[in-house]
Design a protein around this motif. Structure first.
Motif, PDB file in Angstrom:
ATOM      1  N   GLU A  82      23.905  55.183  20.117  1.00 11.77           N
ATOM      2  CA  GLU A  82      23.222  54.889  21.441  1.00 11.77           C
ATOM      3  C   GLU A  82      24.168  54.660  22.775  1.00 11.77           C
ATOM      4  OE1 GLU A  82      20.231  54.234  21.735  1.00 11.77           O
ATOM      5  OE2 GLU A  82      19.660  54.455  19.300  1.00 11.77           O
ATOM      6  N   THR A  83      23.740  55.009  23.808  1.00 11.12           N
ATOM      7  CA  THR A  83      24.462  54.852  24.805  1.00 11.12           C
ATOM      8  C   THR A  83      24.862  53.375  25.277  1.00 11.12           C
ATOM      9  OG1 THR A  83      22.389  54.948  26.431  1.00 11.12           O
ATOM     10  CG2 THR A  83      23.574  56.906  26.032  1.00 11.12           C
ATOM     11  N   THR A  84      25.927  53.183  25.903  1.00  9.84           N
ATOM     12  CA  THR A  84      26.538  51.960  26.004  1.00  9.84           C
ATOM     13  C   THR A  84      26.403  51.296  27.210  1.00  9.84           C
ATOM     14  OG1 THR A  84      28.580  52.900  26.850  1.00  9.84           O
ATOM     15  CG2 THR A  84      28.178  52.447  24.258  1.00  9.84           C
ATOM     16  N   GLY A  85      26.037  52.237  28.425  1.00  6.93           N
ATOM     17  CA  GLY A  85      25.708  51.492  29.638  1.00  6.93           C
ATOM     18  C   GLY A  85      26.783  51.994  30.793  1.00  6.93           C
ATOM     19  N   ILE A  86      26.468  51.988  31.856  1.00  8.10           N
ATOM     20  CA  ILE A  86      27.441  52.788  33.039  1.00  8.10           C
ATOM     21  C   ILE A  86      28.525  51.524  33.050  1.00  8.10           C
ATOM     22  CG2 ILE A  86      26.265  52.063  35.133  1.00  8.10           C
ATOM     23  CD1 ILE A  86      26.669  54.870  35.570  1.00  8.10           C
ATOM     24  N   GLN A  87      28.570  50.464  33.102  1.00 11.25           N
ATOM     25  CA  GLN A  87      29.378  49.348  33.161  1.00 11.25           C
ATOM     26  C   GLN A  87      30.525  49.454  32.172  1.00 11.25           C
ATOM     27  OE1 GLN A  87      29.107  47.738  36.014  1.00 11.25           O
ATOM     28  NE2 GLN A  87      31.332  47.334  35.869  1.00 11.25           N
ATOM     29  N   ASN A  88      30.089  49.825  31.061  1.00  5.37           N
ATOM     30  CA  ASN A  88      31.093  49.885  30.043  1.00  5.37           C
ATOM     31  C   ASN A  88      31.890  51.380  30.068  1.00  5.37           C
ATOM     32  OD1 ASN A  88      32.370  49.578  27.422  1.00  5.37           O
ATOM     33  ND2 ASN A  88      31.239  51.087  26.600  1.00  5.37           N
TER      34      ASN A  88
END
Lengths: 461, 479
Positions: free
Chosen positions: A126-132
């Motif tokens: 799953e993707t972790t998000g752009i902030q990560n």
């Protein structure tokens, strides 16, 4: 913070697409059809001294529809419009294009479009998000800047994560589907010392997800490569003993992959021809496979654009050309089975997946003692080749390419200021002196260090 | 996460026209309310076709069409960009929400920050709506390409591969942004080319020529197939038996037209503000300083009639300017887009360009050329005792340290002021700040050529150009 989710991709409903295409195909009097579709979501970040330079996210969809008209001729259309009206327009457009289908070479469904698929052990992350992503890249950039005083910027950098779904369907009931995730990181540093020219180098890492990226090793490799080019000198123009690092050799082989491409052979633009199979094209201790299923190949796919299963294919065995990469149409022409290397089109393209260069055990090298760790001869170590799109003449076999590398004399490495390497791929393959024993994995394939005798280097000394 | 709540006013495949003003204003208002300093929405619809003739047969007709949107939000000097194929209002709202989220902004439906709305639509595409209909039909294109491959057959020798190709790209764009910009345009680019591979035993040569234009639906009629076939066959015959060039450092004369790729790669890219942002140009603080020989004046022009890189508006809705980059060797201007102006202070020049909705606009070249000088081309060649004449250039690139390279497709040795033997396999390498002062002579025969440029915002159509120029010394990679 928004995250991408594999479930979002399930919205591309195979049954709805099939029903709609069947409906339009019937009304258009279309004999048969197939299609390739993909939906993806990705996010990426670039940074500049700790600040997010650009954050990007994309939702993409595309579909290529191929139809056979009542005369058996083929037409295609591609679109990013996956709506009902988009699909209808696509089928009608493909039908119109089929009037201009080539009667001398009509592609058909792959005979392997319903064959069992190989199992890929690629868990979807799953993707972790752009902030990560931003936090990871910011840290990596800072780590890299801290590695050496001369490294003052990392002008080319980026981290991304993506999740994508691919689909192949045909009117005879074939149905292929694949969901995969991938993440990447690249760091290219620029270093400059007083009174000297700026130098640059970097590293790339791939992973199934952002948490799988080996960021530390990417930072260390980018730093050590960049630092190793700070002490540079011009090189004298002449012929040298050459050692290609694994990535550089794979880049060179990839640039001349039309040697193995049946489409190029049939079109007359390959260095090979139909009679080349079974002939020696390289030294007897070299073997080359195209293995799209290799466990290290992050971007592996279990089927190609025509639904044919991907497989490990031996191209060169003990220096002998064993087989070509095929689509359905080229395989039919050669009287073999498709190999899983096709795109999707009215004229189907063919391309390699993942090269694996290996040393054949049965034959010894011309010079087993050559090794980049302890070689005492003068040689040029090629780190990477540049400008391949403009410096390679695929159909002629020749290349003249700028490169990054070092002149090594008595074990001492001195970076080369600016130079090109020129030669002919057939000469290279037949003048390999040694393949070192230890193959290395990188983001484009697997190869050991490869030693070649007597290639021309142009420098500014 | 808060969801945007804008009335559903868009349909799945909207017409890109003034009817979208109200829903786009709603979206932009939401972005501004949420704390964005600037919001831009770029909508795009495309209709492309590619056709290939091989030997005496049409072998590929590939139509494609698409829809998409790119939404860019700025907060200070940072920006977030989201692209999507989903042009429903929900799709656009979701994209805006993501872009805001990237910058740490939370959707705010209650505040009402001043946004004066969009201006009336400035429609640069008004007289272009019929362009698609006016373009040649597939039958006409096929006939022209097959004429081309037939002429190659008649005029060429040892031709193993004969190809003719055509591509047409029609792009309709609608750009709306929080500074009131509301513009529409239709762009049309067509290109046609002939390529051959000739072989005789171990000798091989591959030669191609491409012709391209913009904003000219009927331009295929102007493509002189016979002249193109003659030129390709002549070059292929000459290069078939050419020897490989010897490596070294020599003076060179670069031909006009596509010879301009040297300036494009060696210097043009380094004058884009994206390079200042990255710290990868040696010219960042050299405005009004001598960076080239005084014979060099270089221009990046946004609108040259029918040139491949011409635009009525850039991809940020600004009318493009004629930008003098270098005058008499002195650096006068950079090529700048909105982000470039924000981050480097260099005024926008109408150079914000992107391949498609999938890319944020960046500062990119348009029609870029070196102005003509006073010499006849022959005088340049006559001035060299031992050198190389580069009649036809291949592609090239520039690296992160400013080092450029490009290949020579067709070259001739110069001996005692005369052209002599053809040579192949040459690559020219160098660094802009060292090479630009070495351009010592410019001829009086400026001509332009169409090309494609790949960089940060994708592949775009450009024009390169120059008169014949002489470079006093350059490194030639060879064997």
């Amino acid at each position: 913070m928004s995250k991408l989710n594999a479930r979002d991709l399930q919205n591309m409903n195979e049954k709805d697409i099939r029903d709609k295409i069947n409906e339009v195909a019937r009304s258009e009097n279309i004999r048969q059809w197939d299609l390739g579709a993909s939906v993806s979501q990705d996010s990426s970040v670039q940074v500049d001294h700790g600040e997010a330079k650009q954050m990007k996210s994309a939702q993409r969809s595309s579909i290529t529809i191929r139809v056979w008209n009542k005369n058996g001729l083929v037409g295609i259309t591609s679109t990013s419009d996956m709506s009902e009206s988009g699909l209808e327009k696509g089928v009608i457009g493909a039908h119109e294009a089929s009037k201009y289908g080539n009667p001398n070479e009509v592609p058909d469904f792959s005979p392997l479009a319903k064959a069992p698929l190989p199992e890929l052990n690629r868990p979807i992350k799953e993707t972790t998000g752009i902030q990560n992503l931003f936090n990871k890249l910011k840290t990596a950039e800072q780590d890299l800047l801290n590695q050496h005083n001369a490294i003052n910027t990392v002008p080319y950098n980026g981290i991304s994560e993506a999740i994508a779904k691919r689909l192949y369907l045909n009117s005879e009931g074939a149905h292929r589907e694949l969901i995969r995730s991938q993440a990447s990181l690249y760091l290219y540093a620029r270093a400059e010392e007083a009174g000297r020219k700026p130098r640059s180098s970097g590293a790339v890492r791939l992973g199934l997800g952002a948490e799988d990226l080996d960021i530390n090793s990417c930072v260390k490799e980018a730093a050590s490569r960049t630092i190793s080019h700070l002490n540079y000198k011009p090189i004298q123009t002449k012929s040298y003993l050459i050692c290609f690092m694994p990535e550089a050799f794979l880049e060179l082989i990839g640039a001349f992959s039309n040697m193995f491409n049946a489409r190029s052979v049939l079109d007359g633009v390959s260095l090979s021809n139909k009679d080349s199979l079974g002939k020696n094209i390289a030294v007897p201790f070299l073997s080359l496979n195209d293995n799209g299923l290799h466990p290290e190949h992050i971007g592996a796919s279990s089927f190609d654009g025509e639904g044919t299963p991907t497989r490990d294919l031996c191209l060169i065995k003990d220096g002998t050309l064993e087989s070509f990469l095929h689509s359905e149409a080229t395989a039919r022409e050669f009287g073999v089975k498709p190999t899983g290397h096709a795109g999707l089109g009215a004229k189907v393209s063919v391309g390699p997946d993942w090269f694996v260069v290996s040393k054949t055990n049965e034959h010894s090298s011309k010079n087993n003692e050559l090794h980049h760790i302890d070689c005492k001869h003068e040689y040029v170590l090629i780190e990477s080749l540049n400008a391949i799109h403009s410096g390679v003449k695929q159909s002629q076999g020749s290349f003249s390419l700028p490169f990054d590398g070092w002149l090594v004399q008595s074990g001492e490495k001195i970076s080369i200021e600016a130079a090109t390497i020129a030669g002919d791929i057939r000469y290279v393959l037949n003048n390999i002196l040694n393949l070192e024993d230890q193959p290395e994995v990188n983001h484009i394939g697997i190869s050991p260090y490869v030693w070649v005798d007597n290639l021309s280097i142009t420098g500014e000394a | 996460m808060a969801k945007l709540n804008v009335k559903e006013k868009l349909i799945t495949a909207p017409k890109l026209n003034s009817q979208l003003k109200s829903p786009l204003e709603d979206l932009i208002q939401l972005g501004v309310n949420s704390g964005a300093d600037f919001v831009e929405i770029f909508l795009e619809s495309t209709d492309h076709i590619g056709i290939l003739a091989e030997l005496d047969q049409i072998t590929n007709v590939s139509p494609s069409f698409g829809l998409g949107a790119g939404i860019r939000v700025f907060r200070g000097k940072q920006d977030g960009f989201v692209s999507t194929n989903d042009l429903s209002l929900t799709g656009l709202s979701t994209a805006l929400e993501k872009a805001l989220d990237m910058l740490g902004l939370i959707v705010n439906k209650t505040s009402k920050i001043n946004f004066n709305g969009l201006l009336d639509l400035k429609d640069y595409g008004l007289n272009k709506n019929n362009w698609l209909v006016e373009c040649p039909k597939i039958d006409q294109i096929c006939d022209k390409l097959l004429l081309g491959t037939d002429l190659l057959n008649k005029k060429g020798k040892h031709l193993h591969v004969r190809r003719g190709s055509y591509s047409r790209a029609l792009q309709e764009v609608l750009i709306a942004s929080s500074d009131g910009t509301f513009t529409r345009d239709i762009r049309l680019h067509q290109s046609t080319g002939l390529n051959v591979l000739s072989s005789d035993g171990e000798h091989r040569s591959s030669i191609g020529r491409r012709y391209g234009s913009s904003s000219y639906p009927k331009d295929l009629d102007n493509w002189n197939t016979e002249s193109a076939a003659n030129e390709v066959c002549e070059s292929a015959a000459t290069m078939l038996y050419a020897n490989y060039v010897e490596a070294g450092q020599l003076p060179v004369v670069l031909a006009n037209k596509f010879g301009g790729v040297i300036f494009h790669e060696a210097c043009g890219h380094l004058l884009e503000t994206t390079q200042i942002e990255r710290g990868t140009t040696p010219f960042s603080n050299k405005i009004d300083e001598q960076i080239a020989n005084e014979v060099v004046t270089a221009i990046d022009e946004g609108y040259t009639e029918h040139a491949f890189g011409s635009l009525s508006i850039d991809d940020e809705g600004m009318e493009p300017q004629k930008t003098v980059l270098i005058r008499n060797g002195i650096l006068k201007s950079f090529i700048s887009d909105r982000a470039g102006e924000l981050r480097t202070g260099h005024k926008r020049t109408g150079s914000g360009r992107r391949q498609s909705y999938g890319y944020a606009a960046a500062s990119r070249m348009r029609n870029t050329y070196i102005a003509p000088g006073k010499y006849a081309p022959e005088e340049l060649i006559a001035s060299i005792e031992d050198g190389l004449y580069c009649k036809s250039m291949g592609g090239g690139s520039v690296g992160p340290t400013g080092q450029f390279n490009f290949s020579v497709e067709e070259g001739y040795l110069i001996k005692n002021g005369k052209l002599t033997n053809p040579v192949k396999g040459a690559t020219l390498i160098g660094e802009a700040k060292e090479i630009m002062p070495r351009i010592s002579m410019c001829a009086n025969d400026l001509d332009l050529a169409a090309g494609y440029c790949g960089s940060i915002s994708g592949n775009i159509n450009v024009t390169v150009g120059q008169p014949h120029i002489k470079v006093d010394s350059i490194t030639i990679g060879g064997r």
